[in-house]
Design a protein around this motif. Sequence first.
Motif, PDB file in Angstrom:
ATOM      1  N   LEU A   5       0.755  -1.032   0.072  1.00  0.00           N
ATOM      2  CA  LEU A   5      -0.105   0.002   0.006  1.00  0.00           C
ATOM      3  C   LEU A   5       0.910   1.170   0.056  1.00  0.00           C
ATOM      4  N   ILE A   6       0.576   2.207  -0.743  1.00  0.00           N
ATOM      5  CA  ILE A   6       1.326   3.435  -0.844  1.00  0.00           C
ATOM      6  C   ILE A   6       0.490   4.712  -0.537  1.00  0.00           C
ATOM      7  N   LEU A   7       1.090   5.368   0.337  1.00  0.00           N
ATOM      8  CA  LEU A   7       0.552   6.721   0.952  1.00  0.00           C
ATOM      9  C   LEU A   7       1.221   7.985  -0.044  1.00  0.00           C
ATOM     10  N   LEU A   8       0.405   8.866  -0.346  1.00  0.00           N
ATOM     11  CA  LEU A   8       0.582  10.100  -1.047  1.00  0.00           C
ATOM     12  C   LEU A   8      -0.369  11.105  -0.730  1.00  0.00           C
ATOM     13  N   PRO A   9       0.050  12.226  -0.911  1.00  0.00           N
ATOM     14  CA  PRO A   9      -0.951  13.414  -0.826  1.00  0.00           C
ATOM     15  C   PRO A   9      -2.128  13.432  -1.390  1.00  0.00           C
ATOM     16  N   SER A  10      -3.364  13.820  -0.552  1.00  0.00           N
ATOM     17  CA  SER A  10      -4.480  13.826  -1.141  1.00  0.00           C
ATOM     18  C   SER A  10      -4.605  14.940  -2.258  1.00  0.00           C
ATOM     19  N   GLY A  11      -5.237  14.451  -3.320  1.00  0.00           N
ATOM     20  CA  GLY A  11      -5.498  15.623  -4.480  1.00  0.00           C
ATOM     21  C   GLY A  11      -4.220  15.711  -5.391  1.00  0.00           C
ATOM     22  N   VAL A  12      -3.216  14.923  -5.189  1.00  0.00           N
ATOM     23  CA  VAL A  12      -2.193  15.068  -6.449  1.00  0.00           C
ATOM     24  C   VAL A  12      -2.251  14.251  -7.574  1.00  0.00           C
ATOM     25  N   ALA A  13      -3.219  13.327  -7.503  1.00  0.00           N
ATOM     26  CA  ALA A  13      -3.566  12.431  -8.565  1.00  0.00           C
ATOM     27  C   ALA A  13      -5.208  12.194  -8.529  1.00  0.00           C
ATOM     28  N   THR A  14      -5.679  11.955  -9.728  1.00  0.00           N
ATOM     29  CA  THR A  14      -7.077  11.629  -9.938  1.00  0.00           C
ATOM     30  C   THR A  14      -7.200  10.406 -10.672  1.00  0.00           C
ATOM     31  N   SER A  15      -6.109   9.662 -11.115  1.00  0.00           N
ATOM     32  CA  SER A  15      -5.974   8.597 -11.968  1.00  0.00           C
ATOM     33  C   SER A  15      -5.069   7.777 -11.763  1.00  0.00           C
ATOM     34  N   TYR A  95      -3.939  12.471   3.535  1.00  0.00           N
ATOM     35  CA  TYR A  95      -3.209  11.634   2.759  1.00  0.00           C
ATOM     36  C   TYR A  95      -4.203  10.725   2.191  1.00  0.00           C
ATOM     37  N   ALA A  96      -3.756  10.365   0.915  1.00  0.00           N
ATOM     38  CA  ALA A  96      -4.688   9.264   0.122  1.00  0.00           C
ATOM     39  C   ALA A  96      -3.838   7.736   0.248  1.00  0.00           C
ATOM     40  N   ILE A  97      -4.473   6.779   0.085  1.00  0.00           N
ATOM     41  CA  ILE A  97      -3.906   5.615  -0.091  1.00  0.00           C
ATOM     42  C   ILE A  97      -3.865   4.884  -1.403  1.00  0.00           C
ATOM     43  N   TYR A  98      -2.986   4.348  -1.915  1.00  0.00           N
ATOM     44  CA  TYR A  98      -3.197   3.789  -3.301  1.00  0.00           C
ATOM     45  C   TYR A  98      -2.637   2.352  -2.831  1.00  0.00           C
ATOM     46  N   ASP A  99      -3.750   1.401  -3.713  1.00  0.00           N
ATOM     47  CA  ASP A  99      -3.454  -0.012  -3.539  1.00  0.00           C
ATOM     48  C   ASP A  99      -2.886  -0.180  -5.055  1.00  0.00           C
ATOM     49  N   PRO A 100      -1.911  -0.693  -5.361  1.00  0.00           N
ATOM     50  CA  PRO A 100      -1.463  -0.936  -6.770  1.00  0.00           C
ATOM     51  C   PRO A 100      -1.705  -2.357  -7.246  1.00  0.00           C
ATOM     52  N   GLN A 101      -2.229  -3.244  -6.332  1.00  0.00           N
ATOM     53  CA  GLN A 101      -2.692  -4.567  -6.663  1.00  0.00           C
ATOM     54  C   GLN A 101      -4.038  -4.433  -7.254  1.00  0.00           C
ATOM     55  N   LEU A 102      -4.835  -3.492  -6.840  1.00  0.00           N
ATOM     56  CA  LEU A 102      -6.294  -3.545  -7.286  1.00  0.00           C
ATOM     57  C   LEU A 102      -6.363  -2.075  -8.232  1.00  0.00           C
ATOM     58  N   SER A 103      -5.384  -1.575  -8.116  1.00  0.00           N
ATOM     59  CA  SER A 103      -5.418  -0.095  -8.902  1.00  0.00           C
ATOM     60  C   SER A 103      -6.429   0.653  -8.379  1.00  0.00           C
ATOM     61  N   TRP A 104      -6.428   1.052  -7.082  1.00  0.00           N
ATOM     62  CA  TRP A 104      -7.441   1.660  -6.304  1.00  0.00           C
ATOM     63  C   TRP A 104      -6.911   2.866  -5.881  1.00  0.00           C
ATOM     64  N   LEU A 105      -7.106   3.987  -6.239  1.00  0.00           N
ATOM     65  CA  LEU A 105      -7.015   5.269  -5.199  1.00  0.00           C
ATOM     66  C   LEU A 105      -7.979   5.721  -4.585  1.00  0.00           C
ATOM     67  N   ILE A 106      -7.644   5.566  -3.129  1.00  0.00           N
ATOM     68  CA  ILE A 106      -8.589   5.923  -2.079  1.00  0.00           C
ATOM     69  C   ILE A 106      -8.246   7.193  -1.264  1.00  0.00           C
ATOM     70  N   ASP A 107      -8.722   8.418  -1.974  1.00  0.00           N
ATOM     71  CA  ASP A 107      -8.362   9.695  -1.607  1.00  0.00           C
ATOM     72  C   ASP A 107      -9.601  10.257  -0.664  1.00  0.00           C
ATOM     73  N   PRO A 108      -9.259  10.875   0.614  1.00  0.00           N
ATOM     74  CA  PRO A 108     -10.093  11.396   1.348  1.00  0.00           C
ATOM     75  C   PRO A 108     -10.858  12.675   0.870  1.00  0.00           C
ATOM     76  N   LYS A 109     -10.449  13.094  -0.135  1.00  0.00           N
ATOM     77  CA  LYS A 109     -11.141  14.432  -0.659  1.00  0.00           C
ATOM     78  C   LYS A 109     -12.493  14.253  -0.759  1.00  0.00           C
ATOM     79  N   ASP A 110     -13.293  15.190  -0.225  1.00  0.00           N
ATOM     80  CA  ASP A 110     -14.717  15.246   0.096  1.00  0.00           C
ATOM     81  C   ASP A 110     -15.189  13.924   0.419  1.00  0.00           C
ATOM     82  N   HIS A 111     -14.631  13.173   1.423  1.00  0.00           N
ATOM     83  CA  HIS A 111     -15.140  12.122   2.050  1.00  0.00           C
ATOM     84  C   HIS A 111     -16.168  12.102   3.139  1.00  0.00           C
TER      85      HIS A 111
END
Length: 214
Positions: A5-15, A95-111
Amino acid sequence: MSYDLILLPSGVATSIDEVDAYLAAQEGQPESATVADIAAEINARNAALPASDTFLATDSVGGAPSGTTLTVSSPYDALGFVRNLLFDLATPRDYAIYDPQLSWLIDPKDHIPVSVTHGGAGEFPYLTEELAHNWVAGLSDPNPYLIVERGDQRYIQTYRDQRGEYTLEYRDGSPQRHFGTVLADPDEVARIIWDWTTDPASVEKDVAWTGVEL
């Protein structure tokens, strides 16, 4: 076998392409203070456990020149615990969580903080409109269901059958207030689930609901 699982800042990517580009751009950059803080907390919690109960697939995390990103590898059987821990640490820090196995970006923006159970992937502490659409459209065997809960006997759920149709139900506090419908369009199902998440009363006018006898 480990799970990343990879952490990255919220909002830096949408795809996913943007995630990959952001991760590549961060390679070689000094570790940010936020990442160092998260890594230190993860390492401290892992080190406090007996060796047989540790949850990392590596000796520790962090300390690498990866800028504002952090990769956390865990044994597959510790995934649920690690993911919950990362939500606890990452969400308050935006911070968002990226799951590269499922190709899911789970971003808390507007959650919206609700309890979400994804039949194929486990439990999550919030929902966003984008996640609702991605998850509903991607439901597949062997557990093609999604449940969003607000409290005791207040939830909305859907199940995708083998024909691709969605049984959609919601309960408003009691068995007497349990309603259902069947829909074919995943976007409509996701929209109704998101509408319920933002305003439970709004779904009563969305479709022709019928009472469900349990």
